[in-house]
Design an enzyme around this catalytic site. Structure first.
Site, mmCIF file in Angstrom:
data_model
loop_
_atom_site.group_PDB
_atom_site.id
_atom_site.type_symbol
_atom_site.label_atom_id
_atom_site.label_comp_id
_atom_site.label_asym_id
_atom_site.label_seq_id
_atom_site.Cartn_x
_atom_site.Cartn_y
_atom_site.Cartn_z
ATOM 1 N N ASN A 204 0.842 -1.193 0.000
ATOM 2 C CA ASN A 204 0.000 0.000 0.000
ATOM 3 C C ASN A 204 0.877 1.244 0.000
ATOM 4 O O ASN A 204 2.101 1.155 0.063
ATOM 5 C CB ASN A 204 -0.962 -0.022 1.192
ATOM 6 C CG ASN A 204 -0.221 -0.036 2.506
ATOM 7 O OD1 ASN A 204 0.440 0.914 2.867
ATOM 8 N ND2 ASN A 204 -0.293 -1.166 3.213
ATOM 9 N N ARG A 205 0.246 2.391 -0.061
ATOM 10 C CA ARG A 205 0.978 3.635 -0.287
ATOM 11 C C ARG A 205 1.489 4.319 0.982
ATOM 12 O O ARG A 205 1.982 5.432 0.920
ATOM 13 C CB ARG A 205 0.068 4.645 -0.996
ATOM 14 C CG ARG A 205 -0.269 4.303 -2.412
ATOM 15 C CD ARG A 205 -1.127 5.419 -2.972
ATOM 16 N NE ARG A 205 -1.772 5.028 -4.201
ATOM 17 C CZ ARG A 205 -1.187 5.088 -5.398
ATOM 18 N NH1 ARG A 205 0.044 5.541 -5.500
ATOM 19 N NH2 ARG A 205 -1.833 4.717 -6.467
#
Ligand code: CTP
Length: 397
Positions: A204-205
């Site tokens: 994920n970011r």
């Protein structure tokens, strides 16, 4: 308070005399540490007379007092004004060739840099990168003022008004309650990676910036900090114990191991809810038949587990804080999550559309179990972190 005023070799050094006056007139004890070349702009007698303290530039004077360590260790604040491109570079890379750079390495107090230089130097990618590094480590780098520079040119690069620099420093000195002294806090940060094969993962970011800011500010407020870091490419916050993990399962193990003796756990990490059912041992090759689908299994919900353990009387934190990144129906989703996870505080961020991920700023609403929500206005992630600790500290028994 003990203030160290570092002075770099810039023409704006003369303005630092005014800054020094502002500190001494408000009762602070100031030790001026210029670089050798800074003395070409303002001489040693001026600094000594204005500060009432001895002034040295290198580590070889008064060696019996071990000044290269003591000055930094004893400081409540180090402010460097003007901070030249050279000083920013040396500080970012940890060089220690003179008394000022030694002091910057030994100081564990807040450090404020007030840069002043020509626009080209300020805008150069090398300086930008050094400023980023220093900020990521928790130093405050004040943006220079825009205006007339030494020559005929104008642009960003002027030393801000000494009164402005002083105001920033005064806020930093005021805003350091030691209300977490003697407490142990566990902060998870970053984003988990769930292996598909040896080279690929589901991720994920999350950059980890908010979790690292929480760790750094907790250290500043006196806590013992265990930072469980999932894949964050950030420098270790000074004073925190960093445990590195990759996957949600590893994160759970590290958090639960540390939580047993912790007063607070803050789950700022973005934890993958699912992982591939099997992580292949060999790399999937393009020539292989493409896998029809990656089947996923559910990961443990660490935050919910912490809440359940507390309910069933297992020794652990008295305050549990969760985070929630939401794209839609931010508050309604947040309230439901707070109840579902059994935590005391839930810091809700709106994400997507360029908000929050990887940016130094954040805005949040902190949902409080059994209380009214608290809005934290947009500001540096450090300020959001301090707002969280402001709510945590009074909840500690
Ligand atoms: N969290 C956790 N373990 C998980 C997933 C999330 O401990 N497996 C924690 C996060 O660290 C965060 C909080 O739970 O503090 C909320 O994370 P979020 O992903 O927003 O919650 P989910 O339960 O996954 O809800 P959603 O349905 O929105 O994905």
């Amino acid at each position: 308070m003990n203030v160290v005023l570092g002075v770099g070799a810039g023409i704006a050094a003369y303005k630092a005399c005014e800054l020094l006056r502002l500190f001494t007139e408000s009762g602070h004890i100031v030790r001026v540490v210029p670089t050798r070349d800074a003395l070409r702009f303002v001489g040693e007698p001026t600094w000594a007379a204005l500060s009432g303290n001895p002034v040295t530039t290198d580590v070889w004077d008064s060696v019996h007092e071990v000044p290269h360590v003591r000055i930094g260790q004893n400081a409540d604040l180090v402010v460097v004004a003007p901070a030249t491109a050279d000083i920013l570079a040396k500080a970012a890379h940890g060089l220690a060739g003179d008394l000022l750079t030694n002091t910057l390495l030994t100081a564990r107090c807040p450090v404020v840099f007030a840069p002043a230089m020509h626009t080209e130097m300020w805008e150069h990618p090398a300086t930008r990168a050094n400023v980023e590094t220093l900020r990521a480590r928790g130093s405050i780098v004040i943006d220079p003022a825009v205006g007339r520079l030494t020559g005929a040119d104008t642009g960003p690069g002027r030393l801000p008004d000494p009164a402005e620099i002083f105001a920033v420093c005064a806020r930093v000195l005021r805003g350091r309650p030691r209300d977490l002294a003697g407490r142990t806090v566990v902060v998870s940060a970053g984003g988990t990676r769930e292996a598909i094969d040896p080279v690929r993962y589901l991720g994920n970011r999350s950059s980890g910036l908010q979790g690292y800011a929480l760790a750094r500010t907790a250290v500043a407020r006196g806590a013992e900090v265990v930072l469980v870091s999932a894949n964050a490419a950030l420098p270790d916050p000074a004073g925190a114990k960093v445990v590195r993990v990759e996957s949600a399962v590893e994160l759970r193990e590290a958090v639960l191991a540390a939580a047993g003796s912790a007063d607070v756990v803050v789950m700022a990490a973005a934890v993958a809810d699912f992982r591939p059912a099997t992580a292949l041992e060999s790399k999937i090759k393009k020539t292989d038949d493409a896998p029809a689908a990656i089947s996923l299994v559910k990961n443990p919900d660490i935050l919910a587990e912490l809440g359940e353990r507390r309910r069933s009387g297992v020794a652990g934190p008295s305050v549990i804080v969760g985070f929630a990144a939401e794209t839609d129906d931010v508050l309604a989703n947040g309230q439901a999550k707070l109840a579902r996870k059994g935590c005391d505080l839930l810091v809700v961020n709106q994400v997507g559309r360029g908000l929050a991920f990887g940016t130094p700023d954040n805005a949040a609403t902190v949902l409080v179990a059994g209380g009214a929500p608290v809005e934290v206005p947009r500001g540096p992630k450090e300020d959001v972190a301090d707002a969280v600790w402001d709510l945590v500290a009074p909840r500690l028994p």
